[in-house]
Write a protein that holds these residues in place. Structure first.
Motif, PDB file in Angstrom:
ATOM      1  N   GLN A 158       0.842  -1.188   0.000  1.00 47.03           N
ATOM      2  CA  GLN A 158       0.000   0.000   0.000  1.00 47.03           C
ATOM      3  C   GLN A 158       0.885   1.249   0.000  1.00 47.03           C
ATOM      4  O   GLN A 158       1.944   1.267   0.631  1.00 47.03           O
ATOM      5  N   MET A 159       0.446   2.267  -0.694  1.00 44.66           N
ATOM      6  CA  MET A 159       1.198   3.530  -0.711  1.00 44.66           C
ATOM      7  C   MET A 159       0.211   4.687  -0.833  1.00 44.66           C
ATOM      8  O   MET A 159      -0.748   4.599  -1.610  1.00 44.66           O
ATOM      9  N   THR A 160       0.445   5.751  -0.080  1.00 45.27           N
ATOM     10  CA  THR A 160      -0.444   6.904  -0.226  1.00 45.27           C
ATOM     11  C   THR A 160      -0.053   7.693  -1.474  1.00 45.27           C
ATOM     12  O   THR A 160       1.089   7.623  -1.953  1.00 45.27           O
ATOM     13  N   VAL A 161      -1.009   8.472  -1.963  1.00 46.07           N
ATOM     14  CA  VAL A 161      -0.726   9.335  -3.113  1.00 46.07           C
ATOM     15  C   VAL A 161       0.384  10.326  -2.741  1.00 46.07           C
ATOM     16  O   VAL A 161       1.261  10.640  -3.549  1.00 46.07           O
ATOM     17  N   ARG A 162       0.358  10.793  -1.495  1.00 46.47           N
ATOM     18  CA  ARG A 162       1.395  11.736  -1.039  1.00 46.47           C
ATOM     19  C   ARG A 162       2.790  11.095  -1.168  1.00 46.47           C
ATOM     20  O   ARG A 162       3.713  11.703  -1.725  1.00 46.47           O
ATOM     21  N   ASP A 163       2.903   9.869  -0.691  1.00 46.16           N
ATOM     22  CA  ASP A 163       4.209   9.198  -0.780  1.00 46.16           C
ATOM     23  C   ASP A 163       4.588   8.902  -2.225  1.00 46.16           C
ATOM     24  O   ASP A 163       5.770   8.919  -2.593  1.00 46.16           O
ATOM     25  N   ALA A 164       3.566   8.630  -3.022  1.00 40.84           N
ATOM     26  CA  ALA A 164       3.844   8.357  -4.444  1.00 40.84           C
ATOM     27  C   ALA A 164       4.433   9.596  -5.107  1.00 40.84           C
ATOM     28  O   ALA A 164       5.418   9.514  -5.853  1.00 40.84           O
ATOM     29  N   SER A 177      -2.134   6.078  -6.580  1.00 45.09           N
ATOM     30  CA  SER A 177      -0.698   6.204  -6.312  1.00 45.09           C
ATOM     31  C   SER A 177       0.124   5.794  -7.536  1.00 45.09           C
ATOM     32  O   SER A 177       1.157   6.397  -7.835  1.00 45.09           O
ATOM     33  N   GLU A 178      -0.371   4.788  -8.228  1.00 45.32           N
ATOM     34  CA  GLU A 178       0.299   4.353  -9.466  1.00 45.32           C
ATOM     35  C   GLU A 178       0.318   5.505 -10.478  1.00 45.32           C
ATOM     36  O   GLU A 178       1.349   5.826 -11.075  1.00 45.32           O
ATOM     37  N   ASP A 179      -0.853   6.139 -10.632  1.00 40.52           N
ATOM     38  CA  ASP A 179      -0.935   7.285 -11.555  1.00 40.52           C
ATOM     39  C   ASP A 179       0.027   8.387 -11.108  1.00 40.52           C
ATOM     40  O   ASP A 179       0.746   8.979 -11.919  1.00 40.52           O
ATOM     41  N   ALA A 180      -0.026   8.688  -9.819  1.00 36.05           N
ATOM     42  CA  ALA A 180       0.750   9.815  -9.299  1.00 36.05           C
ATOM     43  C   ALA A 180       2.236   9.610  -9.565  1.00 36.05           C
ATOM     44  O   ALA A 180       2.941  10.509 -10.029  1.00 36.05           O
ATOM     45  N   ARG A 181       2.701   8.400  -9.291  1.00 33.94           N
ATOM     46  CA  ARG A 181       4.126   8.116  -9.510  1.00 33.94           C
ATOM     47  C   ARG A 181       4.475   8.114 -10.998  1.00 33.94           C
ATOM     48  O   ARG A 181       5.395   8.810 -11.432  1.00 33.94           O
ATOM     49  N   GLY A 182       3.720   7.345 -11.734  1.00 33.56           N
ATOM     50  CA  GLY A 182       4.059   7.155 -13.155  1.00 33.56           C
ATOM     51  C   GLY A 182       3.902   8.423 -13.970  1.00 33.56           C
ATOM     52  O   GLY A 182       4.712   8.710 -14.862  1.00 33.56           O
ATOM     53  N   LEU A 183       2.865   9.192 -13.671  1.00 32.99           N
ATOM     54  CA  LEU A 183       2.632  10.392 -14.468  1.00 32.99           C
ATOM     55  C   LEU A 183       3.555  11.536 -14.057  1.00 32.99           C
ATOM     56  O   LEU A 183       3.995  12.312 -14.910  1.00 32.99           O
ATOM     57  N   LEU A 184       3.856  11.647 -12.766  1.00 33.75           N
ATOM     58  CA  LEU A 184       4.758  12.733 -12.368  1.00 33.75           C
ATOM     59  C   LEU A 184       6.166  12.507 -12.914  1.00 33.75           C
ATOM     60  O   LEU A 184       6.828  13.433 -13.384  1.00 33.75           O
ATOM     61  N   LYS A 185       6.580  11.246 -12.903  1.00 33.88           N
ATOM     62  CA  LYS A 185       7.910  10.953 -13.457  1.00 33.88           C
ATOM     63  C   LYS A 185       7.925  11.222 -14.961  1.00 33.88           C
ATOM     64  O   LYS A 185       8.888  11.799 -15.496  1.00 33.88           O
ATOM     65  N   ALA A 186       6.833  10.873 -15.632  1.00 33.99           N
ATOM     66  CA  ALA A 186       6.748  11.153 -17.071  1.00 33.99           C
ATOM     67  C   ALA A 186       6.751  12.660 -17.317  1.00 33.99           C
ATOM     68  O   ALA A 186       7.402  13.152 -18.250  1.00 33.99           O
ATOM     69  N   ALA A 187       6.029  13.391 -16.468  1.00 35.69           N
ATOM     70  CA  ALA A 187       5.935  14.846 -16.643  1.00 35.69           C
ATOM     71  C   ALA A 187       7.306  15.499 -16.498  1.00 35.69           C
ATOM     72  O   ALA A 187       7.677  16.381 -17.277  1.00 35.69           O
ATOM     73  N   ILE A 188       8.062  15.068 -15.498  1.00 34.94           N
ATOM     74  CA  ILE A 188       9.377  15.674 -15.262  1.00 34.94           C
ATOM     75  C   ILE A 188      10.333  15.356 -16.412  1.00 34.94           C
ATOM     76  O   ILE A 188      11.138  16.185 -16.818  1.00 34.94           O
ATOM     77  N   LEU A 215      -7.110  13.399  -2.113  1.00 32.25           N
ATOM     78  CA  LEU A 215      -6.544  12.076  -2.389  1.00 32.25           C
ATOM     79  C   LEU A 215      -5.167  11.879  -1.755  1.00 32.25           C
ATOM     80  O   LEU A 215      -4.688  10.749  -1.668  1.00 32.25           O
ATOM     81  N   TYR A 216      -4.518  12.969  -1.328  1.00 33.48           N
ATOM     82  CA  TYR A 216      -3.127  12.865  -0.857  1.00 33.48           C
ATOM     83  C   TYR A 216      -2.953  11.772   0.208  1.00 33.48           C
ATOM     84  O   TYR A 216      -1.980  11.032   0.211  1.00 33.48           O
ATOM     85  N   GLY A 217      -3.908  11.698   1.139  1.00 35.39           N
ATOM     86  CA  GLY A 217      -3.737  10.759   2.257  1.00 35.39           C
ATOM     87  C   GLY A 217      -4.276   9.375   1.967  1.00 35.39           C
ATOM     88  O   GLY A 217      -4.218   8.480   2.809  1.00 35.39           O
ATOM     89  N   GLU A 218      -4.807   9.203   0.784  1.00 38.92           N
ATOM     90  CA  GLU A 218      -5.423   7.925   0.463  1.00 38.92           C
ATOM     91  C   GLU A 218      -4.388   6.878   0.039  1.00 38.92           C
ATOM     92  O   GLU A 218      -3.459   7.192  -0.697  1.00 38.92           O
ATOM     93  N   SER A 219      -4.587   5.654   0.497  1.00 40.73           N
ATOM     94  CA  SER A 219      -3.651   4.579   0.144  1.00 40.73           C
ATOM     95  C   SER A 219      -4.191   3.740  -1.002  1.00 40.73           C
ATOM     96  O   SER A 219      -5.389   3.478  -1.086  1.00 40.73           O
ATOM     97  N   PHE A 220      -3.286   3.340  -1.854  1.00 40.05           N
ATOM     98  CA  PHE A 220      -3.631   2.458  -2.962  1.00 40.05           C
ATOM     99  C   PHE A 220      -2.583   1.358  -3.010  1.00 40.05           C
ATOM    100  O   PHE A 220      -1.425   1.585  -2.656  1.00 40.05           O
ATOM    101  N   PRO A 221      -2.978   0.192  -3.479  1.00 38.98           N
ATOM    102  CA  PRO A 221      -1.971  -0.865  -3.642  1.00 38.98           C
ATOM    103  C   PRO A 221      -1.042  -0.522  -4.812  1.00 38.98           C
ATOM    104  O   PRO A 221      -1.492   0.031  -5.817  1.00 38.98           O
ATOM    105  N   VAL A 222       0.232  -0.807  -4.646  1.00 35.80           N
ATOM    106  CA  VAL A 222       1.176  -0.577  -5.741  1.00 35.80           C
ATOM    107  C   VAL A 222       2.024  -1.825  -5.949  1.00 35.80           C
ATOM    108  O   VAL A 222       2.470  -2.446  -4.978  1.00 35.80           O
ATOM    109  N   SER A 223       2.240  -2.175  -7.194  1.00 34.27           N
ATOM    110  CA  SER A 223       3.010  -3.376  -7.513  1.00 34.27           C
ATOM    111  C   SER A 223       4.506  -3.079  -7.444  1.00 34.27           C
ATOM    112  O   SER A 223       4.922  -1.911  -7.366  1.00 34.27           O
TER     113      SER A 223
END
Lengths: 361, 427
Positions: free
Chosen positions: A27-33, A175-186, A200-208
């Motif tokens: 699990q990972m929060t959007v904030r951590d992602a 969280s998957e979106d947040a990580r993958g899209l922010l890295k793509a954006a940068i 959504l920042y504090g919300e947890s999502f499963p991440v592979s």
């Protein structure tokens, strides 16, 4: 001007079974992602730096930049004065001259003070200079309605930025979106508007494991089918993806199979995925928190009518925020943004299973 | 000459330049320290209108320290330098005159803002830069681009809207860019270019300090006018540039008029240079009709920025000889004021200096004039004969990486496809 909002965790949806991720996921929060994506990209490329109000010593108004000052120092995690026009323009100028800035808006509402630089200095330069000056910059921060913050702090800017050539506009949900899209954006060579959601920042999502890998990146311009279905297509982005998935659960109990598309990218818009889905389900419901007129839903409807008109079995349904500035009172505020039951009702209407619209008003 | 910039204390933050150099100009120069002793008819400062007289009468003497320029030689420039400055100024003037001609002949369109009268500022500053240094300009940007080295034919062709223009006809009069010459754009909104210039300066410092590129000692110049100095972005960036000690020079081209709004009617304290010390950087007022004075100040400010000692604010008092743009009937400026400044033409002044100090002969300058005429004839001819941009160019360059934006399977924009609606215009 600003109250820093504590995350209220208004949403705790339990539909993880629909996510196409490995079962052993962490699990990972959007904030951590978001934080890990920033961290990894700053670590990978010294040209990347973060600037904005309270990003450094305060660790971010919403703690997205937590720990980065300590790790990268004040030259790369730059606390700016409260001068949106000034520091946004400085970010753009730095991008003109070879750096890769990430500009944080404490909220996207404040980007109104800097919109000249986002549109005129960033989005148009590659064209005006005939490709000589590209602008690799990310504008990020929470967008849209939070809770109880009134009209000036609760505005979704997806359709504003989405209408402007030269910008890429992303809106992560999980969280998957947040990580993958922010890295793509940068990593992208063009200006990217990155619309997060405070709730959504504090919300947890499963991440592979794949999502957690530092090489993970999502393609810009590709939507994700969050849940497959055959009776009706529901498009949504950001927080509304969660609502759409909730609505789909309810609909399933009533025998309606809804396909939920997480747009991920507002511009470019993944017209192909949307139209392919509508050609399968023959029905469309669009969901967004922004205002209805000239909105993201309007653009999706136009695309479907242009490209898949013959496949539609029902009028398209647009769900959007009410056409009013956001009220403060909690009951009015709830009425002003789309709710899960609104989505359910619209989907049922589209499937001809409910009473006519007038009766529900 | 000394700027005392390396060790300026608070009492020396305000640095009006006073010159002991004998001037060849018809009038003694009035830098700010002796500003208040002159009435408008003998002062170049802030126009020559009745309003000014009233305004001056109200003022109390400023708390400034005069820094004397110490000349090591009697001459401010060598012969070679003099000829370079002269050529650049004549190029700027003649280019703009040619633009007016071409505009009235329908060869260029839209808003065209000409630089006539202000050449001493562009030449005085930009000719002291290196190629790697950046400039950021406004909508009055043709001459800045020329001084920085963008070829006349490319600027002219851009104005004609041709594919051979410096931006292939996609930028236009108000948006000159050249990556090669580090012209980071003309910006059409008031104040818009200042943060961008500050950002370029930020990059230079970042490259040196974070990316460890020790040789990154480039400097950025931000050009803007008196009207901009009432805009918030000016103040925001003075603050951040001083706070972070960025290698930038803020160059105010105070031509006394923001379209039809007199500077004196628009600004509570019309002495713009004073805003430098207010933010902890030197503020300098210089006669913007005298290229040699401008150049002396430019040297100090640019060298200071290059040494990593931070930004400066330079107010160049100048005058535009034409209206705000070619569409401006220019009815609000007093004919006497225009005549006063016409008598202070910066090119005439430089010519006089070159002759009086035997730095150039009439023949040499005439040869330069002739050369410029030829260059401009060639530029117009080139622009005239160049092709208009191809239809396919319409959708190019929106993105550096346009994947997902209407790119066909062959990697080209699908602008010929009638069903093309994927995120860009219908053609």
């Amino acid at each position: 001007m600003l109250g820093v909002i504590r995350n209220k965790n208004l949403l705790r949806p339990s539909f993880s079974a629909f996510r196409h991720l490995s079962s052993s996921a962490k699990q990972m929060t959007v904030r951590d992602a978001l934080n890990s994506a920033l961290d990894e990209e700053m670590s990978a490329d010294p040209k990347v730096f973060l600037m904005g109000e309270e990003v450094g010593e305060y660790q971010g108004a919403y703690k997205i930049s937590k720990g980065l000052l300590e790790k990268y120092g004040p030259e790369r995690v730059l606390d700016t004065p409260i001068t949106e026009a000034g520091f946004t323009g400085i970010g753009v100028g730095a991008a003109y001259y070879g750096l890769k800035p990430v500009v944080e808006f404490m909220t996207f509402n404040f980007s109104m003070q800097a919109i000249d630089h986002i549109i005129n200095s960033a989005a148009k330069s590659n064209y005006m200079s005939a490709g000589q000056i590209n602008v690799p910059i990310v504008f990020r921060g929470p967008n849209g309605a939070a809770a109880g913050v009134g009209a000036q702090h609760s505005h979704c800017y997806a359709s504003w930025y989405g209408s402007c050539p030269g910008l890429k506009v992303l809106a992560p949900y999980s969280s998957e979106d947040a990580r993958g899209l922010l890295k793509a954006a940068i990593r992208d060579p063009d200006p990217v508007v990155f619309l997060e959601n405070e709730l959504l920042y504090g919300e947890s999502f499963p991440v592979s494991a794949e999502v957690l890998d530092s090489s993970f990146c999502l393609p810009i311009g590709k939507a994700k089918i969050e849940r497959e279905g055959k009776d009706v297509t529901i498009t949504a982005f950001s927080k509304m993806v969660g609502f759409a998935l909730k609505a789909a659960e309810t609909l399933e109990k009533e025998g309606i199979s809804a396909e939920v598309i997480n747009l991920r990218s507002i511009r470019p818009l993944d017209r192909a995925t949307i139209n392919a889905s509508v050609r399968k389900t023959n029905r469309l419901v669009t969901v967004e928190e922004g205002f209805p007129q000239h909105g993201v839903g309007a653009e999706i409807c136009a695309s479907v009518i242009e490209e898949s008109f013959g496949y539609l079995d029902a009028p398209v349904e647009r769900i959007a925020g009410a056409d009013v500035p956001m009220p403060y009172a909690a009951n009015l505020e709830r009425l002003a943004v789309p709710q899960i039951e609104d989505i359910v009702r619209a989907a049922k209407r589209a499937c001809h299973r409910s009473v006519p619209m007038a009766a529900t008003a | 000459m000394s700027f005392t910039a390396t060790k300026f204390s608070h009492s020396l933050l305000a640095v009006p330049i006073n010159s002991s150099t004998p001037r060849s100009n018809d009038k003694p120069l009035s830098f700010s320290s002796d500003l208040f002793k002159h009435n408008a008819s003998s002062s170049s400062f802030l126009g020559s209108t009745q309003k000014l007289l009233r305004l001056n009468a109200r003022r109390s003497p400023p708390p400034v320290a005069a820094v004397l320029l110490q000349q090591t030689s009697n001459l401010l420039i060598t012969k070679e330098e003099g000829l370079v400055l002269y050529e650049d100024m004549v190029l700027g003037r003649s280019f703009e005159d040619k633009c007016a001609e071409m505009y009235y002949r329908g060869k260029m369109f839209g808003f065209v803002h000409l630089y006539n009268g202000q050449e001493a500022v562009s030449t005085g500053f930009i000719k002291y830069l290196r190629k790697e240094d950046c400039i950021v300009s406004t909508y009055r940007d043709h001459v800045h681009a020329l001084s920085k080295g963008v070829p006349s034919r490319e600027v002219m062709s851009e104005l004609f809207g041709k594919a051979t223009g410096c931006c292939r006809g996609q930028g236009g009069s108000m948006h000159m860019f050249s990556k090669e010459h580090n012209v980071l754009g003309g910006f059409a909104f008031i104040g818009e270019g200042i943060p961008v210039a500050t950002g370029a300066a930020f990059s230079m410092k970042y490259k040196r300090e974070v990316l460890n590129q020790a040789d990154s000692d480039n400097v950025t110049l931000a050009f803007f006018g008196d009207g901009t100095c009432n805009n918030g972005q000016f103040f925001e960036c003075l603050n951040m540039a001083a706070l972070w000690k960025l290698p930038i020079v803020f160059v105010v081209e105070n031509n006394l008029w923001a379209i039809g709004m007199s500077h004196l009617r628009a600004t509570s304290d019309p002495e713009i240079w004073k805003k430098g010390p207010a933010f902890g950087m030197p503020g300098v007022h210089v006669d913007g009709m005298d290229v040699l004075k401008v150049r002396e100040v430019a040297k100090e400010a640019i060298d200071r920025a290059r040494r990593g000692e931070g930004p400066s604010l330079v107010e160049c008092e100048t005058y535009r000889f034409r209206g705000h743009s070619l569409a401006d009937p220019d009815e609000l400026r007093n004919p006497a004021e225009k005549q006063h400044y016409a008598g202070r033409d910066p090119i005439t002044a430089l010519k006089k200096y070159l002759f009086e100090n035997k730095l150039a002969t009439e023949q040499e300058l005439k040869a330069i004039d002739k050369k410029i005429d030829e260059v401009l004839e060639e530029a117009v001819d080139f622009a005239e004969k160049s092709p208009a941009p191809a239809r396919s160019q319409l959708l190019e360059n929106v993105f550096a990486d346009p994947k997902g934006f209407g790119i066909g399977p062959d990697g080209r924009y699908r602008c010929e496809d009638p069903k093309f609606t994927e995120g860009t215009a219908h053609v």
